[in-house]
Write an enzyme that holds these catalytic residues in place. Structure first.
Site: not given
Length: 503
Positions: A2, A28, A102-103, A302, A364-365
């Site tokens: 989040c 998010g 967040n978590g 990314s 790719d990341d």
């Protein structure tokens, strides 16, 4: 997974929080919420959807006040399809507390029982954030019983919270009539930083980009276990509230989650991805002669810094071979496998000129489930590539994440109990090259001397809180199963609480 933000100011903060949430939207896309406070009265609006869709002019007008907080949510605990579990959460006693988180709490189930049987508090959802706010409320009540609420009593309450809850958590809370509180778990897994504007306005947020993009100067990160309390006069109070804090930021933030223009715990996300590209190039050279590669193409977005650095290192041209539709959500944070399968070709389109009759190295990341990678390799072949090699800037994702990232169960992870060759065959690439775990930790950790380490459980299987069990994985498995069954349900109506105003 989040994005959270909190602000104290002398001016209205509703627009400022909205702007900060837009800058954190990548963290998010499932739900968004804002709470503001005027005097001792809270005003809240939250709903499922993107920030721009959740908040209309009428909603913004109904959010007065010079202190507030907000969140953009992708659920990793609880019910992804319950609007009632969108944040912020609110409890009216003591004082009136509103909180965003967040978590992921790894002992939420045990805490829920404690809250009901001992603390006499009732939890009405499956969200671990509701558990967290009630634990905080109970400890605040004990710390300041029959006394005025002071920064010292707030910090005492946070110290007790640290002793009770386990897992990862970056938290911002409003205490009605008293101020804004922010704190971070003793391992520093989830990010949190704060900054200040020229007029003294203070913002706390998940990433530095939210501060810089709204005219605030980054002061520093909130330290692991530290609490930050900003009183109604705007004075900042800080105190370390954990007994043995250590800094172990989540490696997946640097691999994928965070914006490249953010700085987390003193580490530039962009530079960390360049460094990953450097070590990935070394792995590549030992696997495939660079002479067999014609062009290096990133899989947006990314992976771009890593792909550029890799291309430079092996002396091959870097090209953009895929065009991304920016109006389709990131596939990683779209709940449900069927939605993900449908979205890949809606999201990316190949530029045939860059592939035709070439040996292409795609970068790719990370590779999580492998289904997206498989389809992208097929797209490259259909665009005319002679050979398609695939390199991952991250090591194989072999284990679930329990600290707040939507990492699938082991059954869904392509690298779990499979060899590199088996993964390559599934994806359909001519060669598959992965980052080395120790090399990744070394080159990212070098950007922050004195770092204790990284939370990299999805790569190395080490859960640093030491309390993760087989039961936790079974719970995750059942939760994801129930969410998959609900993914095709129609969206629920928007939700406004307290004095949320006109709908």
């Amino acid at each position: 997974m989040c994005g959270i933000v909190g602000v104290t100011s002398k001016a209205p903060v509703n627009q400022l929080i909205y702007d900060a949430l837009l800058l954190l939207q990548h963290r998010g896309q499932d739900a968004a919420g804002i709470v503001t406070m005027q005097g001792k009265k809270c005003f809240m609006h939250k709903a499922r959807g993107m920030v721009r869709d959740v908040f209309r002019t009428r909603n913004m007008r109904a959010l007065p006040g010079s202190v507030g907080l907000g969140q953009v949510r992708y659920p990793t605990a609880g019910n992804a399809y319950s609007e009632e579990e969108a944040q912020p959460f609110y409890v009216n006693a003591p004082y009136g507390i509103v909180l965003v988180h967040n978590g992921n709490l790894t002992n939420a189930h045990a805490l829920k029982d404690q809250l009901f049987e001992i603390d006499r508090r009732h939890i009405n959802t499956e969200s671990d954030t509701e558990v967290l706010i009630n634990v905080l409320a109970h400890e605040l009540e004990l710390a300041a019983r029959e006394l005025p609420l002071t920064p010292a009593s707030v910090f005492k309450a946070v110290s007790e919270v640290h002793k009770r809850i386990k897992g990862s958590y970056a938290v911002i809370a409003l205490i009605a009539g008293h101020g804004l509180l922010a704190f971070r778990d003793p391992y520093g897994i989830r990010p949190l930083c704060f900054g200040q504007a020229a007029d003294g306005e203070v913002m706390v947020a998940s990433e530095s980009v939210a501060l810089e993009g709204t005219g605030h100067q980054l002061m520093r990160d909130v330290a692991p276990g530290e609490a930050l309390f900003i009183d109604t006069a705007g004075t900042i109070h800080t105190q370390q509230c954990a007994e043995n804090p250590t800094l172990n930021p989540c490696m997946f933030e640097f691999v994928y989650l965070a914006r490249p223009d953010s700085v987390m715990d003193g580490i530039s996300v962009y530079q960390s991805r360049l460094n990953m590209g450097e070590t990935l190039a070394q792995r590549l050279i030992s696997t495939i002669p660079p002479s067999e590669i014609d062009v290096v193409i990133p899989i947006p977005e990314s992976s771009r810094p890593s792909a550029m650095q890799l291309a430079h290192r092996i002396g091959k041209p870097y090209r953009e071979g895929f065009v991304k539709n920016r109006y389709v959500g990131r596939t990683f944070i779209m709940p449900g496998q069927s939605t993900r399968k449908k979205s890949v070709r809606q999201k990316l389109n190949a530029i045939g000129l860059e592939f035709k009759d070439r040996n292409v190295l795609l970068v790719d990341d990370s590779i999580v489930r492998g289904t997206t990678s498989k389809e992208i390799v097929q797209m490259a072949r259909e665009a005319g590539a002679k050979k398609v090699y695939l390199a991952s800037a991250a090591p194989p994702v072999r284990y679930p994440n329990v600290y707040g990232i939507d990492m699938p169960t082991t059954e869904e992870l392509i690298a779990h109990n499979r060899s590199i060759e088996e993964i390559r065959q599934f994806i359909g690439a001519d060669a598959l090259i992965y980052q080395d775990v120790d090399a990744m930790k070394r080159v990212v950790g070098a950007l922050r001397p004195g770092l204790n380490g990284f939370e990299a459980s999805c790569f190395d299987g080490r859960y640093i809180t030491g309390d993760v069990s087989a039961e936790d994985f079974a719970t995750m498995r059942e939760q994801r199963k129930s969410q998959a069954e609900e993914e095709d349900l129609p969206a629920r109506s928007r939700l406004a609480l307290q004095s949320g105003g006109d709908q």
